[in-house]
Design a protein around this motif. Structure first.
Motif, PDB file in Angstrom:
ATOM      1  N   VAL A 165      25.297  38.166  50.435  1.00  0.00           N
ATOM      2  CA  VAL A 165      24.648  37.487  49.296  1.00  0.00           C
ATOM      3  C   VAL A 165      25.672  36.721  48.459  1.00  0.00           C
ATOM      4  CG1 VAL A 165      23.510  37.915  47.061  1.00  0.00           C
ATOM      5  CG2 VAL A 165      22.686  39.050  49.130  1.00  0.00           C
ATOM      6  N   SER A 166      25.299  35.493  48.099  1.00  0.00           N
ATOM      7  CA  SER A 166      26.067  34.725  47.117  1.00  0.00           C
ATOM      8  C   SER A 166      25.069  33.927  46.279  1.00  0.00           C
ATOM      9  CB  SER A 166      27.083  33.815  47.806  1.00  0.00           C
ATOM     10  OG  SER A 166      27.895  33.201  46.827  1.00  0.00           O
ATOM     11  N   GLN A 213      39.142  42.513  35.292  1.00  0.00           N
ATOM     12  CA  GLN A 213      40.190  43.527  35.422  1.00  0.00           C
ATOM     13  C   GLN A 213      39.589  44.851  35.905  1.00  0.00           C
ATOM     14  OE1 GLN A 213      43.812  43.641  32.758  1.00  0.00           O
ATOM     15  NE2 GLN A 213      42.494  45.094  31.716  1.00  0.00           N
ATOM     16  N   ARG A 214      38.450  45.216  35.302  1.00  0.00           N
ATOM     17  CA  ARG A 214      37.804  46.485  35.680  1.00  0.00           C
ATOM     18  C   ARG A 214      37.309  46.446  37.118  1.00  0.00           C
ATOM     19  NH1 ARG A 214      36.404  46.866  30.514  1.00  0.00           N
ATOM     20  NH2 ARG A 214      34.598  45.496  30.704  1.00  0.00           N
ATOM     21  N   LEU A 215      36.619  45.361  37.490  1.00  0.00           N
ATOM     22  CA  LEU A 215      35.958  45.338  38.799  1.00  0.00           C
ATOM     23  C   LEU A 215      36.920  45.020  39.951  1.00  0.00           C
ATOM     24  CD1 LEU A 215      32.804  45.783  39.086  1.00  0.00           C
ATOM     25  CD2 LEU A 215      32.791  43.476  40.026  1.00  0.00           C
ATOM     26  N   SER A 216      37.946  44.212  39.666  1.00  0.00           N
ATOM     27  CA  SER A 216      38.877  43.845  40.748  1.00  0.00           C
ATOM     28  C   SER A 216      40.042  44.820  40.836  1.00  0.00           C
ATOM     29  CB  SER A 216      39.425  42.436  40.519  1.00  0.00           C
ATOM     30  OG  SER A 216      40.319  42.450  39.420  1.00  0.00           O
ATOM     31  N   GLN A 236      30.040  37.535  45.378  1.00  0.00           N
ATOM     32  CA  GLN A 236      28.955  38.038  44.514  1.00  0.00           C
ATOM     33  C   GLN A 236      29.469  38.938  43.384  1.00  0.00           C
ATOM     34  OE1 GLN A 236      26.681  41.472  46.292  1.00  0.00           O
ATOM     35  NE2 GLN A 236      27.211  40.435  48.181  1.00  0.00           N
ATOM     36  N   LYS A 237      30.667  39.506  43.579  1.00  0.00           N
ATOM     37  CA  LYS A 237      31.230  40.374  42.534  1.00  0.00           C
ATOM     38  C   LYS A 237      31.493  39.593  41.241  1.00  0.00           C
ATOM     39  CE  LYS A 237      33.336  43.819  45.505  1.00  0.00           C
ATOM     40  NZ  LYS A 237      34.535  44.134  46.251  1.00  0.00           N
ATOM     41  N   VAL A 238      31.754  38.283  41.418  1.00  0.00           N
ATOM     42  CA  VAL A 238      31.982  37.435  40.230  1.00  0.00           C
ATOM     43  C   VAL A 238      30.781  37.541  39.299  1.00  0.00           C
ATOM     44  CG1 VAL A 238      32.159  35.014  39.467  1.00  0.00           C
ATOM     45  CG2 VAL A 238      33.478  35.805  41.462  1.00  0.00           C
ATOM     46  N   TRP A 239      29.575  37.454  39.898  1.00  0.00           N
ATOM     47  CA  TRP A 239      28.346  37.391  39.087  1.00  0.00           C
ATOM     48  C   TRP A 239      27.880  38.775  38.647  1.00  0.00           C
ATOM     49  CZ3 TRP A 239      28.720  32.820  37.516  1.00  0.00           C
ATOM     50  CH2 TRP A 239      29.231  31.835  38.361  1.00  0.00           C
TER      51      TRP A 239
END
Ligand code: GAP
Length: 456
Positions: A160-161, A298-301, A91-94
């Motif tokens: 969630v996905s 880059q920021r989130l991962s 879900q982090k992708v979205w």
């Protein structure tokens, strides 16, 4: 060669083809159903809005379009690599891509009939198109178009996905994997084909706006200083694609999308619009996404998305040009462009480019009760099938009706095996009938493969 002969014939005899917007959409829908190209999804249970199933001929057409795209944009180039990422993603992708917060359409509901509509697609923003009442819409609310689901047996926030609403993110999340395994020089591109899902408020116009559809996307990674010239390169590549699909000149238009209409990630977008029977509408898009996606990942991962050039110059996060192609909209443009009512010969013809035609050739024995004739025809059919793939065998009905059937599904050539094929001076010759001109010519069986091969 057959191709050359037929091109000359075409010029000499074939009347002007109608432009796609002069064709009626209902004629295309009806042909697709009647001949097994495209059916309503879940038809047997009354359908499911916004879903479509491809039948035996439709799946060939769709695959031919996708294979042509892959050949043109991946296999034939030195700077392109393919991936095939999972549809379900973390879900982090979205969240990183902005889809969770901003992938919305404005939804209004009629207080009288309870109909729900996309506010920006209403002909009259104040009148309900179902019940005709005025002033029954409240404030539009932002409706997120992603299909939400849960991964695993527990339904909670962590599970969630979403069914991916674009294939692009499967490319961005694999950027580092491709760089670390292939070591490509910038500029290079990564391509992906596959399903995308959007919970459209009002799916409509046949496959044009579906809830489940297929995309063919390229993320082309460039040095930030070079994006403008690469963008122009992709404008030209898109035009080459329209030619390869056989879309008539003048039927595709470039729309420079103004800033306030662009997607949240884009700094420049050109929509290529096609003159569909439903009007001029988006066929595909070309967007400059800057470093929006790699920067967010880059920021989130917390993982670096920097590219380190082999010449030792400074590392940087590449910028991205994204040509994004919708398969269904290409299928619909191809069908509408190739549909031709030949009133002179009282027939409907799909003048599909040879490479896209679902069936390349049909073989027909003139008499099905003559074993010698049927055996000869079978021998020719088997040989062609081995070399060409989708070849049809037709041994019922009269020859004129068969020609018309083949015209309607876009078979470029019908080979008829008759008694002259068996005996005398004409032994081992067959009649080859051209879909576009209805011309019939006699050819030696030995030359058939070369003749059909040259039609590619
Ligand atoms: N990654 C960028 C992106 O997805 P988009 O303009 O939202 O951009 C790209 O979609 C293409 O996908 C469109 O130009 C269109 O061809 C196709 N497409 C989008 N939504 C669609 C739908 N509901 N039904 C069929 N095709 C659709």
């Amino acid at each position: 060669m057959m191709r050359c002969m037929n091109e000359q014939e075409n010029e000499a005899k074939t009347p002007e083809v109608k432009m796609a917007h002069e064709v009626k959409l209902e004629d295309i829908v009806s042909l697709c159903k009647r001949r097994g190209f495209i059916f309503q999804g879940s038809d047997v249970y009354g359908g499911l809005a916004g879903t479509w199933d491809y039948g035996p001929l439709g799946v060939e057409l769709k695959r031919n379009i996708m294979a042509l795209w892959w050949k043109m944009f991946v296999s034939d180039r030195d700077d392109m690599y393919g991936v095939d990422a999972a549809i379900l993603m973390n879900q982090k992708v979205w969240q990183a891509s902005g889809h969770v917060d901003t992938f919305t359409d404005p939804l209004v509901e009629c207080s009288n009939c309870k109909g729900r509509f996309r506010a920006d697609k209403l002909d009259d923003p104040d009148r309900c198109p179902t019940c005709g009442q005025k002033g029954t819409f409240g404030e539009a609310r932002a409706f997120n178009m992603m299909f939400k689901t849960n991964v695993g047996p527990v339904e909670n926030d962590a599970s969630v996905s979403y069914l991916r609403p674009e294939t692009a993110q499967g490319i961005f999340t694999n950027f580092k994997n491709v760089v670390d395994t292939i070591y490509p020089d910038v500029p290079f591109g990564v391509a992906q084909q596959g399903k995308a899902f959007r919970n459209e408020i009002s799916p409509r116009d046949f496959v044009f706006r579906s809830r489940e559809f297929e995309q063919m996307e390229i993320e082309y990674f460039v040095h930030p200083d070079k994006w403008e010239e690469r963008f122009e390169h992709w404008v030209e590549q898109c035009k080459n694609w329209f030619t390869a699909l056989g879309l008539p000149e003048g039927s595709v238009h470039e729309l420079e999308v103004p800033e306030n209409d662009r997607a949240h990630y884009s700094k420049r977008t050109i929509d290529f619009e096609f003159d569909y029977p439903i009007g001029r509408e988006e066929l595909m898009g070309l967007a400059y996404r800057g470093d929006f996606d790699l920067g967010n990942i880059q920021r989130l991962s917390g993982k670096s998305m920097e590219y380190r050039p082999k010449d030792g110059s400074a590392s940087y996060v590449p910028h991205v040009i994204e040509p994004s192609f919708g398969v269904e909209r290409a299928v619909m443009a191809v069908l509408c462009s190739s549909y031709w009512h030949d009133s002179e010969n009282d027939r409907v013809v799909l003048r599909l480019p040879y490479e896209l035609a679902p069936v390349k050739v049909a073989v027909c024995p003139l008499a099905k009760n003559n074993p010698e004739l049927v055996a000869k025809a079978r021998e020719i059919y088997t040989k062609l099938k081995k070399e060409i793939g989708v070849v049809l065998w037709i041994d019922s009905g009269n020859i004129g009706k068969n020609y018309r059937k083949m015209d309607e599904i876009g078979v470029p050539y019908v080979v008829t095996v008759d008694f002259d094929t068996l005996w005398g001076d004409t032994k081992d010759t067959v009649t080859v009938r051209s879909r576009d001109t209805t011309e019939q010519q006699r050819h030696n069986v030995m030359n058939l493969l070369a003749l059909l091969g040259s039609a590619k």
